[in-house]
Design a protein around this motif. Sequence first.
Motif, PDB file in Angstrom:
ATOM      1  N   CYS A 167       4.509  -1.029  14.218  1.00  0.00           N
ATOM      2  CA  CYS A 167       5.215  -0.464  12.999  1.00  0.00           C
ATOM      3  C   CYS A 167       5.657  -1.861  12.244  1.00  0.00           C
ATOM      4  O   CYS A 167       6.096  -2.572  12.830  1.00  0.00           O
ATOM      5  N   SER A 217      -1.091  -0.282  18.563  1.00  0.00           N
ATOM      6  CA  SER A 217      -0.249   0.534  17.275  1.00  0.00           C
ATOM      7  C   SER A 217       0.990  -0.397  16.927  1.00  0.00           C
ATOM      8  O   SER A 217       1.631  -0.763  17.853  1.00  0.00           O
ATOM      9  N   GLU A 247      -0.153   4.074   1.422  1.00  0.00           N
ATOM     10  CA  GLU A 247      -0.015   4.932   2.604  1.00  0.00           C
ATOM     11  C   GLU A 247       0.895   4.773   3.606  1.00  0.00           C
ATOM     12  O   GLU A 247       1.454   3.556   3.660  1.00  0.00           O
ATOM     13  N   LYS A 248       1.234   5.806   4.286  1.00  0.00           N
ATOM     14  CA  LYS A 248       2.320   5.625   5.723  1.00  0.00           C
ATOM     15  C   LYS A 248       1.731   5.305   6.745  1.00  0.00           C
ATOM     16  O   LYS A 248       2.470   4.451   7.593  1.00  0.00           O
ATOM     17  N   GLU A 249       0.596   5.503   7.026  1.00  0.00           N
ATOM     18  CA  GLU A 249      -0.280   5.177   8.196  1.00  0.00           C
ATOM     19  C   GLU A 249      -1.714   4.575   7.856  1.00  0.00           C
ATOM     20  O   GLU A 249      -2.505   5.140   6.855  1.00  0.00           O
ATOM     21  N   ILE A 250      -1.949   3.277   8.427  1.00  0.00           N
ATOM     22  CA  ILE A 250      -3.094   2.438   7.963  1.00  0.00           C
ATOM     23  C   ILE A 250      -3.767   1.996   9.218  1.00  0.00           C
ATOM     24  O   ILE A 250      -3.062   1.332  10.034  1.00  0.00           O
ATOM     25  N   ALA A 251      -4.821   2.138   9.315  1.00  0.00           N
ATOM     26  CA  ALA A 251      -5.871   1.619  10.186  1.00  0.00           C
ATOM     27  C   ALA A 251      -6.426   0.165   9.923  1.00  0.00           C
ATOM     28  O   ALA A 251      -6.846   0.320   8.832  1.00  0.00           O
ATOM     29  N   ARG A 301       0.899  -1.220  -0.156  1.00  0.00           N
ATOM     30  CA  ARG A 301      -0.015  -0.131  -0.273  1.00  0.00           C
ATOM     31  C   ARG A 301       0.901   1.325   0.095  1.00  0.00           C
ATOM     32  O   ARG A 301       2.040   1.267   0.489  1.00  0.00           O
TER      33      ARG A 301
END
Length: 142
Positions: free
Chosen positions: A130, A128, A86-90, A84
């Motif tokens: 990484c 969270s 995106e750098k941040e994904i929920a 993906r």
Amino acid sequence: GKDLPFLVHDLCRERHGKYTCDKRRTKTEILQDMKPIYESTNDIIDFNSFAYASEEDQDWGEHREPDDSCTGRGIKMMQWLATRPEKEIAVVTHSSWLKHLFRAFGQTVHEKDKKRLHRLAGNAEVRSICLALHKGFYPEGK
């Protein structure tokens, strides 16, 4: 909405089979329930790209999904996330799926950290992590 993608993905669905509570509803039922949200926010949830190949739940059955199958889906989901932009994904999912995913990792960390990682998630818990890709994990074997 903020033009962020909302994607439904079969790889992070609850562990399926045996228990009726783990059987997903039809896409039509969910879309009907979400209609007021769509109308007030203009957000759209993509059910078609990675999930809901059919209206009915094709994976649910009388037998519980094996542990290794659920863990394998978790690892495949992590590999997909790595593709993906995106750098941040929920990732919103279920505790049993998370338990299987996290237990696939952390075998070499301190016992205290391992217990925290491997414990069952609480209701509506936020964790969270990484995603650090190591050689050979993704793309597989390279």
